[in-house]
Scaffold this active site. Structure first.
Site, PDB file in Angstrom:
ATOM      1  N   ARG A   1      13.259  -4.724   5.533  1.00 36.48           N
ATOM      2  CA  ARG A   1      13.144  -5.264   4.171  1.00 36.48           C
ATOM      3  C   ARG A   1      12.401  -4.317   3.233  1.00 36.48           C
ATOM      4  NH1 ARG A   1      10.935 -11.255   4.897  1.00 36.48           N
ATOM      5  NH2 ARG A   1      10.324 -10.498   6.971  1.00 36.48           N
TER       6      ARG A   1
ATOM      7  N   GLY B   1      10.910  -9.278  19.736  1.00 33.45           N
ATOM      8  CA  GLY B   1       9.971 -10.338  19.408  1.00 33.45           C
ATOM      9  C   GLY B   1       8.538  -9.977  19.724  1.00 33.45           C
ATOM     10  N   THR B   2       7.631 -10.793  19.175  1.00 28.67           N
ATOM     11  CA  THR B   2       6.195 -10.492  19.288  1.00 28.67           C
ATOM     12  C   THR B   2       5.676 -10.667  20.711  1.00 28.67           C
ATOM     13  OG1 THR B   2       5.805 -12.748  18.483  1.00 28.67           O
ATOM     14  CG2 THR B   2       5.640 -10.959  16.877  1.00 28.67           C
TER      15      THR B   2
ATOM     16  N   ASP C   1       0.830  -4.879  10.080  1.00 33.04           N
ATOM     17  CA  ASP C   1       1.236  -4.982   8.678  1.00 33.04           C
ATOM     18  C   ASP C   1       0.365  -5.959   7.900  1.00 33.04           C
ATOM     19  OD1 ASP C   1       2.085  -7.389   9.679  1.00 33.04           O
ATOM     20  OD2 ASP C   1       4.193  -7.157   9.117  1.00 33.04           O
TER      21      ASP C   1
ATOM     22  N   ARG D   1      -5.998  23.754  -8.271  1.00 29.15           N
ATOM     23  CA  ARG D   1      -5.091  23.697  -7.135  1.00 29.15           C
ATOM     24  C   ARG D   1      -5.838  23.940  -5.821  1.00 29.15           C
ATOM     25  NH1 ARG D   1      -0.284  27.582  -8.687  1.00 29.15           N
ATOM     26  NH2 ARG D   1       0.256  27.137  -6.506  1.00 29.15           N
TER      27      ARG D   1
ATOM     28  N   LYS E   1      -6.204  28.527  -8.786  1.00 30.75           N
ATOM     29  CA  LYS E   1      -5.515  28.366  -7.501  1.00 30.75           C
ATOM     30  C   LYS E   1      -6.111  29.333  -6.481  1.00 30.75           C
ATOM     31  CE  LYS E   1      -2.114  30.117  -4.668  1.00 30.75           C
ATOM     32  NZ  LYS E   1      -1.866  31.518  -4.252  1.00 30.75           N
TER      33      LYS E   1
ATOM     34  N   ALA F   1      -9.354  43.145 -25.146  1.00 28.22           N
ATOM     35  CA  ALA F   1      -8.298  42.153 -25.360  1.00 28.22           C
ATOM     36  C   ALA F   1      -6.932  42.815 -25.350  1.00 28.22           C
ATOM     37  CB  ALA F   1      -8.529  41.432 -26.682  1.00 28.22           C
TER      38      ALA F   1
END
Length: 457
Positions: A16, A78-79, A103, A333, A351, A423
């Site tokens: 499901r 089954g359980t 679950d 990063r 990074k 620069a």
């Protein structure tokens, strides 16, 4: 105190969920739901934990690790059939066995401890964890006798109108006398529409043998939520997030908007830190005291010092020091190590780089595969050119260096201590300490050149 065992049912595929990921591995607040269950069980005084695995067995084992045992249920029948797979490990042992579904990520250790204690106090052969449901439709009802012991469990479809008015429901978590469990479970049949072996049938078998069956009522129905589809997964996430956020707030963390703050289950945050809306912090992140994180920031698997500000930015798998100012719109990063008193400004990407104490990259820069010393200033638009299309190379910027705006540092290259890079330079060779390096074409102005090209009418 008797020996204690636990069986965690984690074999179902979860059709499901409509997912390639096995059901119990779907995360709730950043942690697989079965890991939530195992963590809570491990906090109890349990001698042995056995997880019943089936679909995705290897993936489940890899996530849960080697601290617990595993039994394979090759077919999901089954359980009761699932529990039976653990008989080689547990059959014949004296003690109490807890059976809990993988679950049910919201169940707490305190509730399971109360269930076990109630089981031991009542000398029952089986004890059912029950809850009071406002809308019990679809759940099995608990029918008790005058002494308060359980007479039977009646499934909703089989219940009379009177029985359907009973609000006490079966949650699917049980406690058994271990020997009695494995003796009775071998008598369970699959004579039902689904052709499966159901664990609640053990209750009926024990009752028919004249054994006492008890029930412990938890005061938290939401803890018993089983996740079978994405709707229930979202509900479990909402409840768990509320629980986690409240814990942090009670420990001295300010969440401006808890409903829009997403903290993982294994996150640590220091006192007087403020988390602004839209922020997600996951994967064991550790954040110091008096920080400001957000709004709209994402932090994963990072260690962050005290008094650090991260605004509208993302940081992953890195270490960030104290008194650091990051963002807005920065990206840290993996494998980055940012020292103290550092500024990483807007649209800066770091990074796999070390940034020394007191250094600055204030805007529009990429610093990758680099070792940056202390008190370095990296100007706007500067880039460590670390990749030649095949290999990555290291850029070393020593203490006190000034990198001018729009500079390209073509690795491998070293900028010596105290050097200046003008620069607009493209640096391809090492720069000595205290040197000024200029690597750009000389400017030439050609008078009236545009008129000769007839660009102007």
């Amino acid at each position: 105190m008797s020996n204690r065992y636990a069986i965690i049912l984690a074999a179902g595929q979860g059709t499901r969920m409509k997912s390639k990921l096995y059901k119990v591995l779907h995360p709730v607040c950043g942690k697989p739901m079965v890991q939530h269950v195992v963590d809570q069980v491990q906090s109890l005084n349990i001698n042995e934990i056995v997880a019943i695995v089936g679909h995705g067995a290897e993936a489940v084992k890899a996530r849960l690790g080697e601290n617990i045992k595993y039994a394979l249920q090759p077919e999901q029948l089954g359980t009761a059939h699932a529990v039976l797979q653990s008989r080689d490990m547990l059959q014949g042992k004296e003690g109490v066995t807890l059976v809990v579904c993988g679950d049910t990520p919201l169940i707490k250790a305190e509730t399971m401890e109360q269930l076990i204690s109630h089981h031991e106090e009542t000398n029952a052969k089986a004890t059912i964890l029950t809850a009071i449901a406002e809308n019990p439709a679809g759940y099995g009802r608990i029918i008790r006798n005058e002494s308060g012991f359980v007479e039977k469990i009646v499934e909703h479809k089989d219940a009379t109108e009177e029985e359907r008015t009973i609000p006490e429901i079966n949650t699917g978590t049980y406690c058994f006398d271990n020997k009695a469990l494995f003796e009775a479970i071998q008598q369970v049949s699959n004579d039902n529409v689904q052709g499966e072996y159901y664990l609640p049938d053990v209750i009926e078998i024990l009752k028919n043998q004249g054994e006492a069956v008890s029930a412990y009522v938890t005061d938290s129905f939401e803890e018993t939520l089983g996740v079978n589809d994405r709707v229930a997964l979202a509900e479990a996430e909402r409840i768990m997030r509320k629980r986690i956020n409240e814990l942090h707030m009670r420990n001295g963390v300010t969440l401006i908007d808890p409903d829009n703050t997403y903290l993982g289950a294994d996150v640590t945050i220091g006192q007087d830190t403020v988390i602004l809306p839209g922020t997600t912090i996951t994967d064991g992140a550790v954040i110091g005291t008096e920080c400001i994180i957000g709004p709209n920031s994402e932090i994963s698997h990072c260690e962050i010092g005290d008094n650090t500000v991260i605004r509208q930015s993302a940081a992953f798998d890195s270490k960030i020091g104290s008194h650091v100012n990051i963002g807005p719109f920065a990206h840290i990063r993996p494998d980055s190590h940012i020292g103290d008193d550092v500024k990483i400004g807007n649209f800066v990407e770091i990074k796999k780089a070390v940034i020394g104490n007191g250094s600055k990259a204030s805007h529009l820069s990429y610093i990758g595969d680099a070792e940056v010393g202390e008190d370095v200033n990296i100007g706007c638009g500067s880039i460590t050119v670390n990749y030649d299309g095949k290999n990555k190379y290291l850029t070393k910027i020593e203490d006190g260096v000034f990198i001018g705006c729009n500079s390209n540092l073509v690795a491998p290259v070293t900028i010596g201590k105290g050097a200046y890079v003008a620069a607009g330079s493209t640096i391809t060779e090492d720069v000595p300490g205290d040197a000024l390096s200029i690597a750009r074409a000389r400017q030439v102005n050609k008078e009236n050149y545009v008129e000769q090209l007839n660009f102007k009418k």
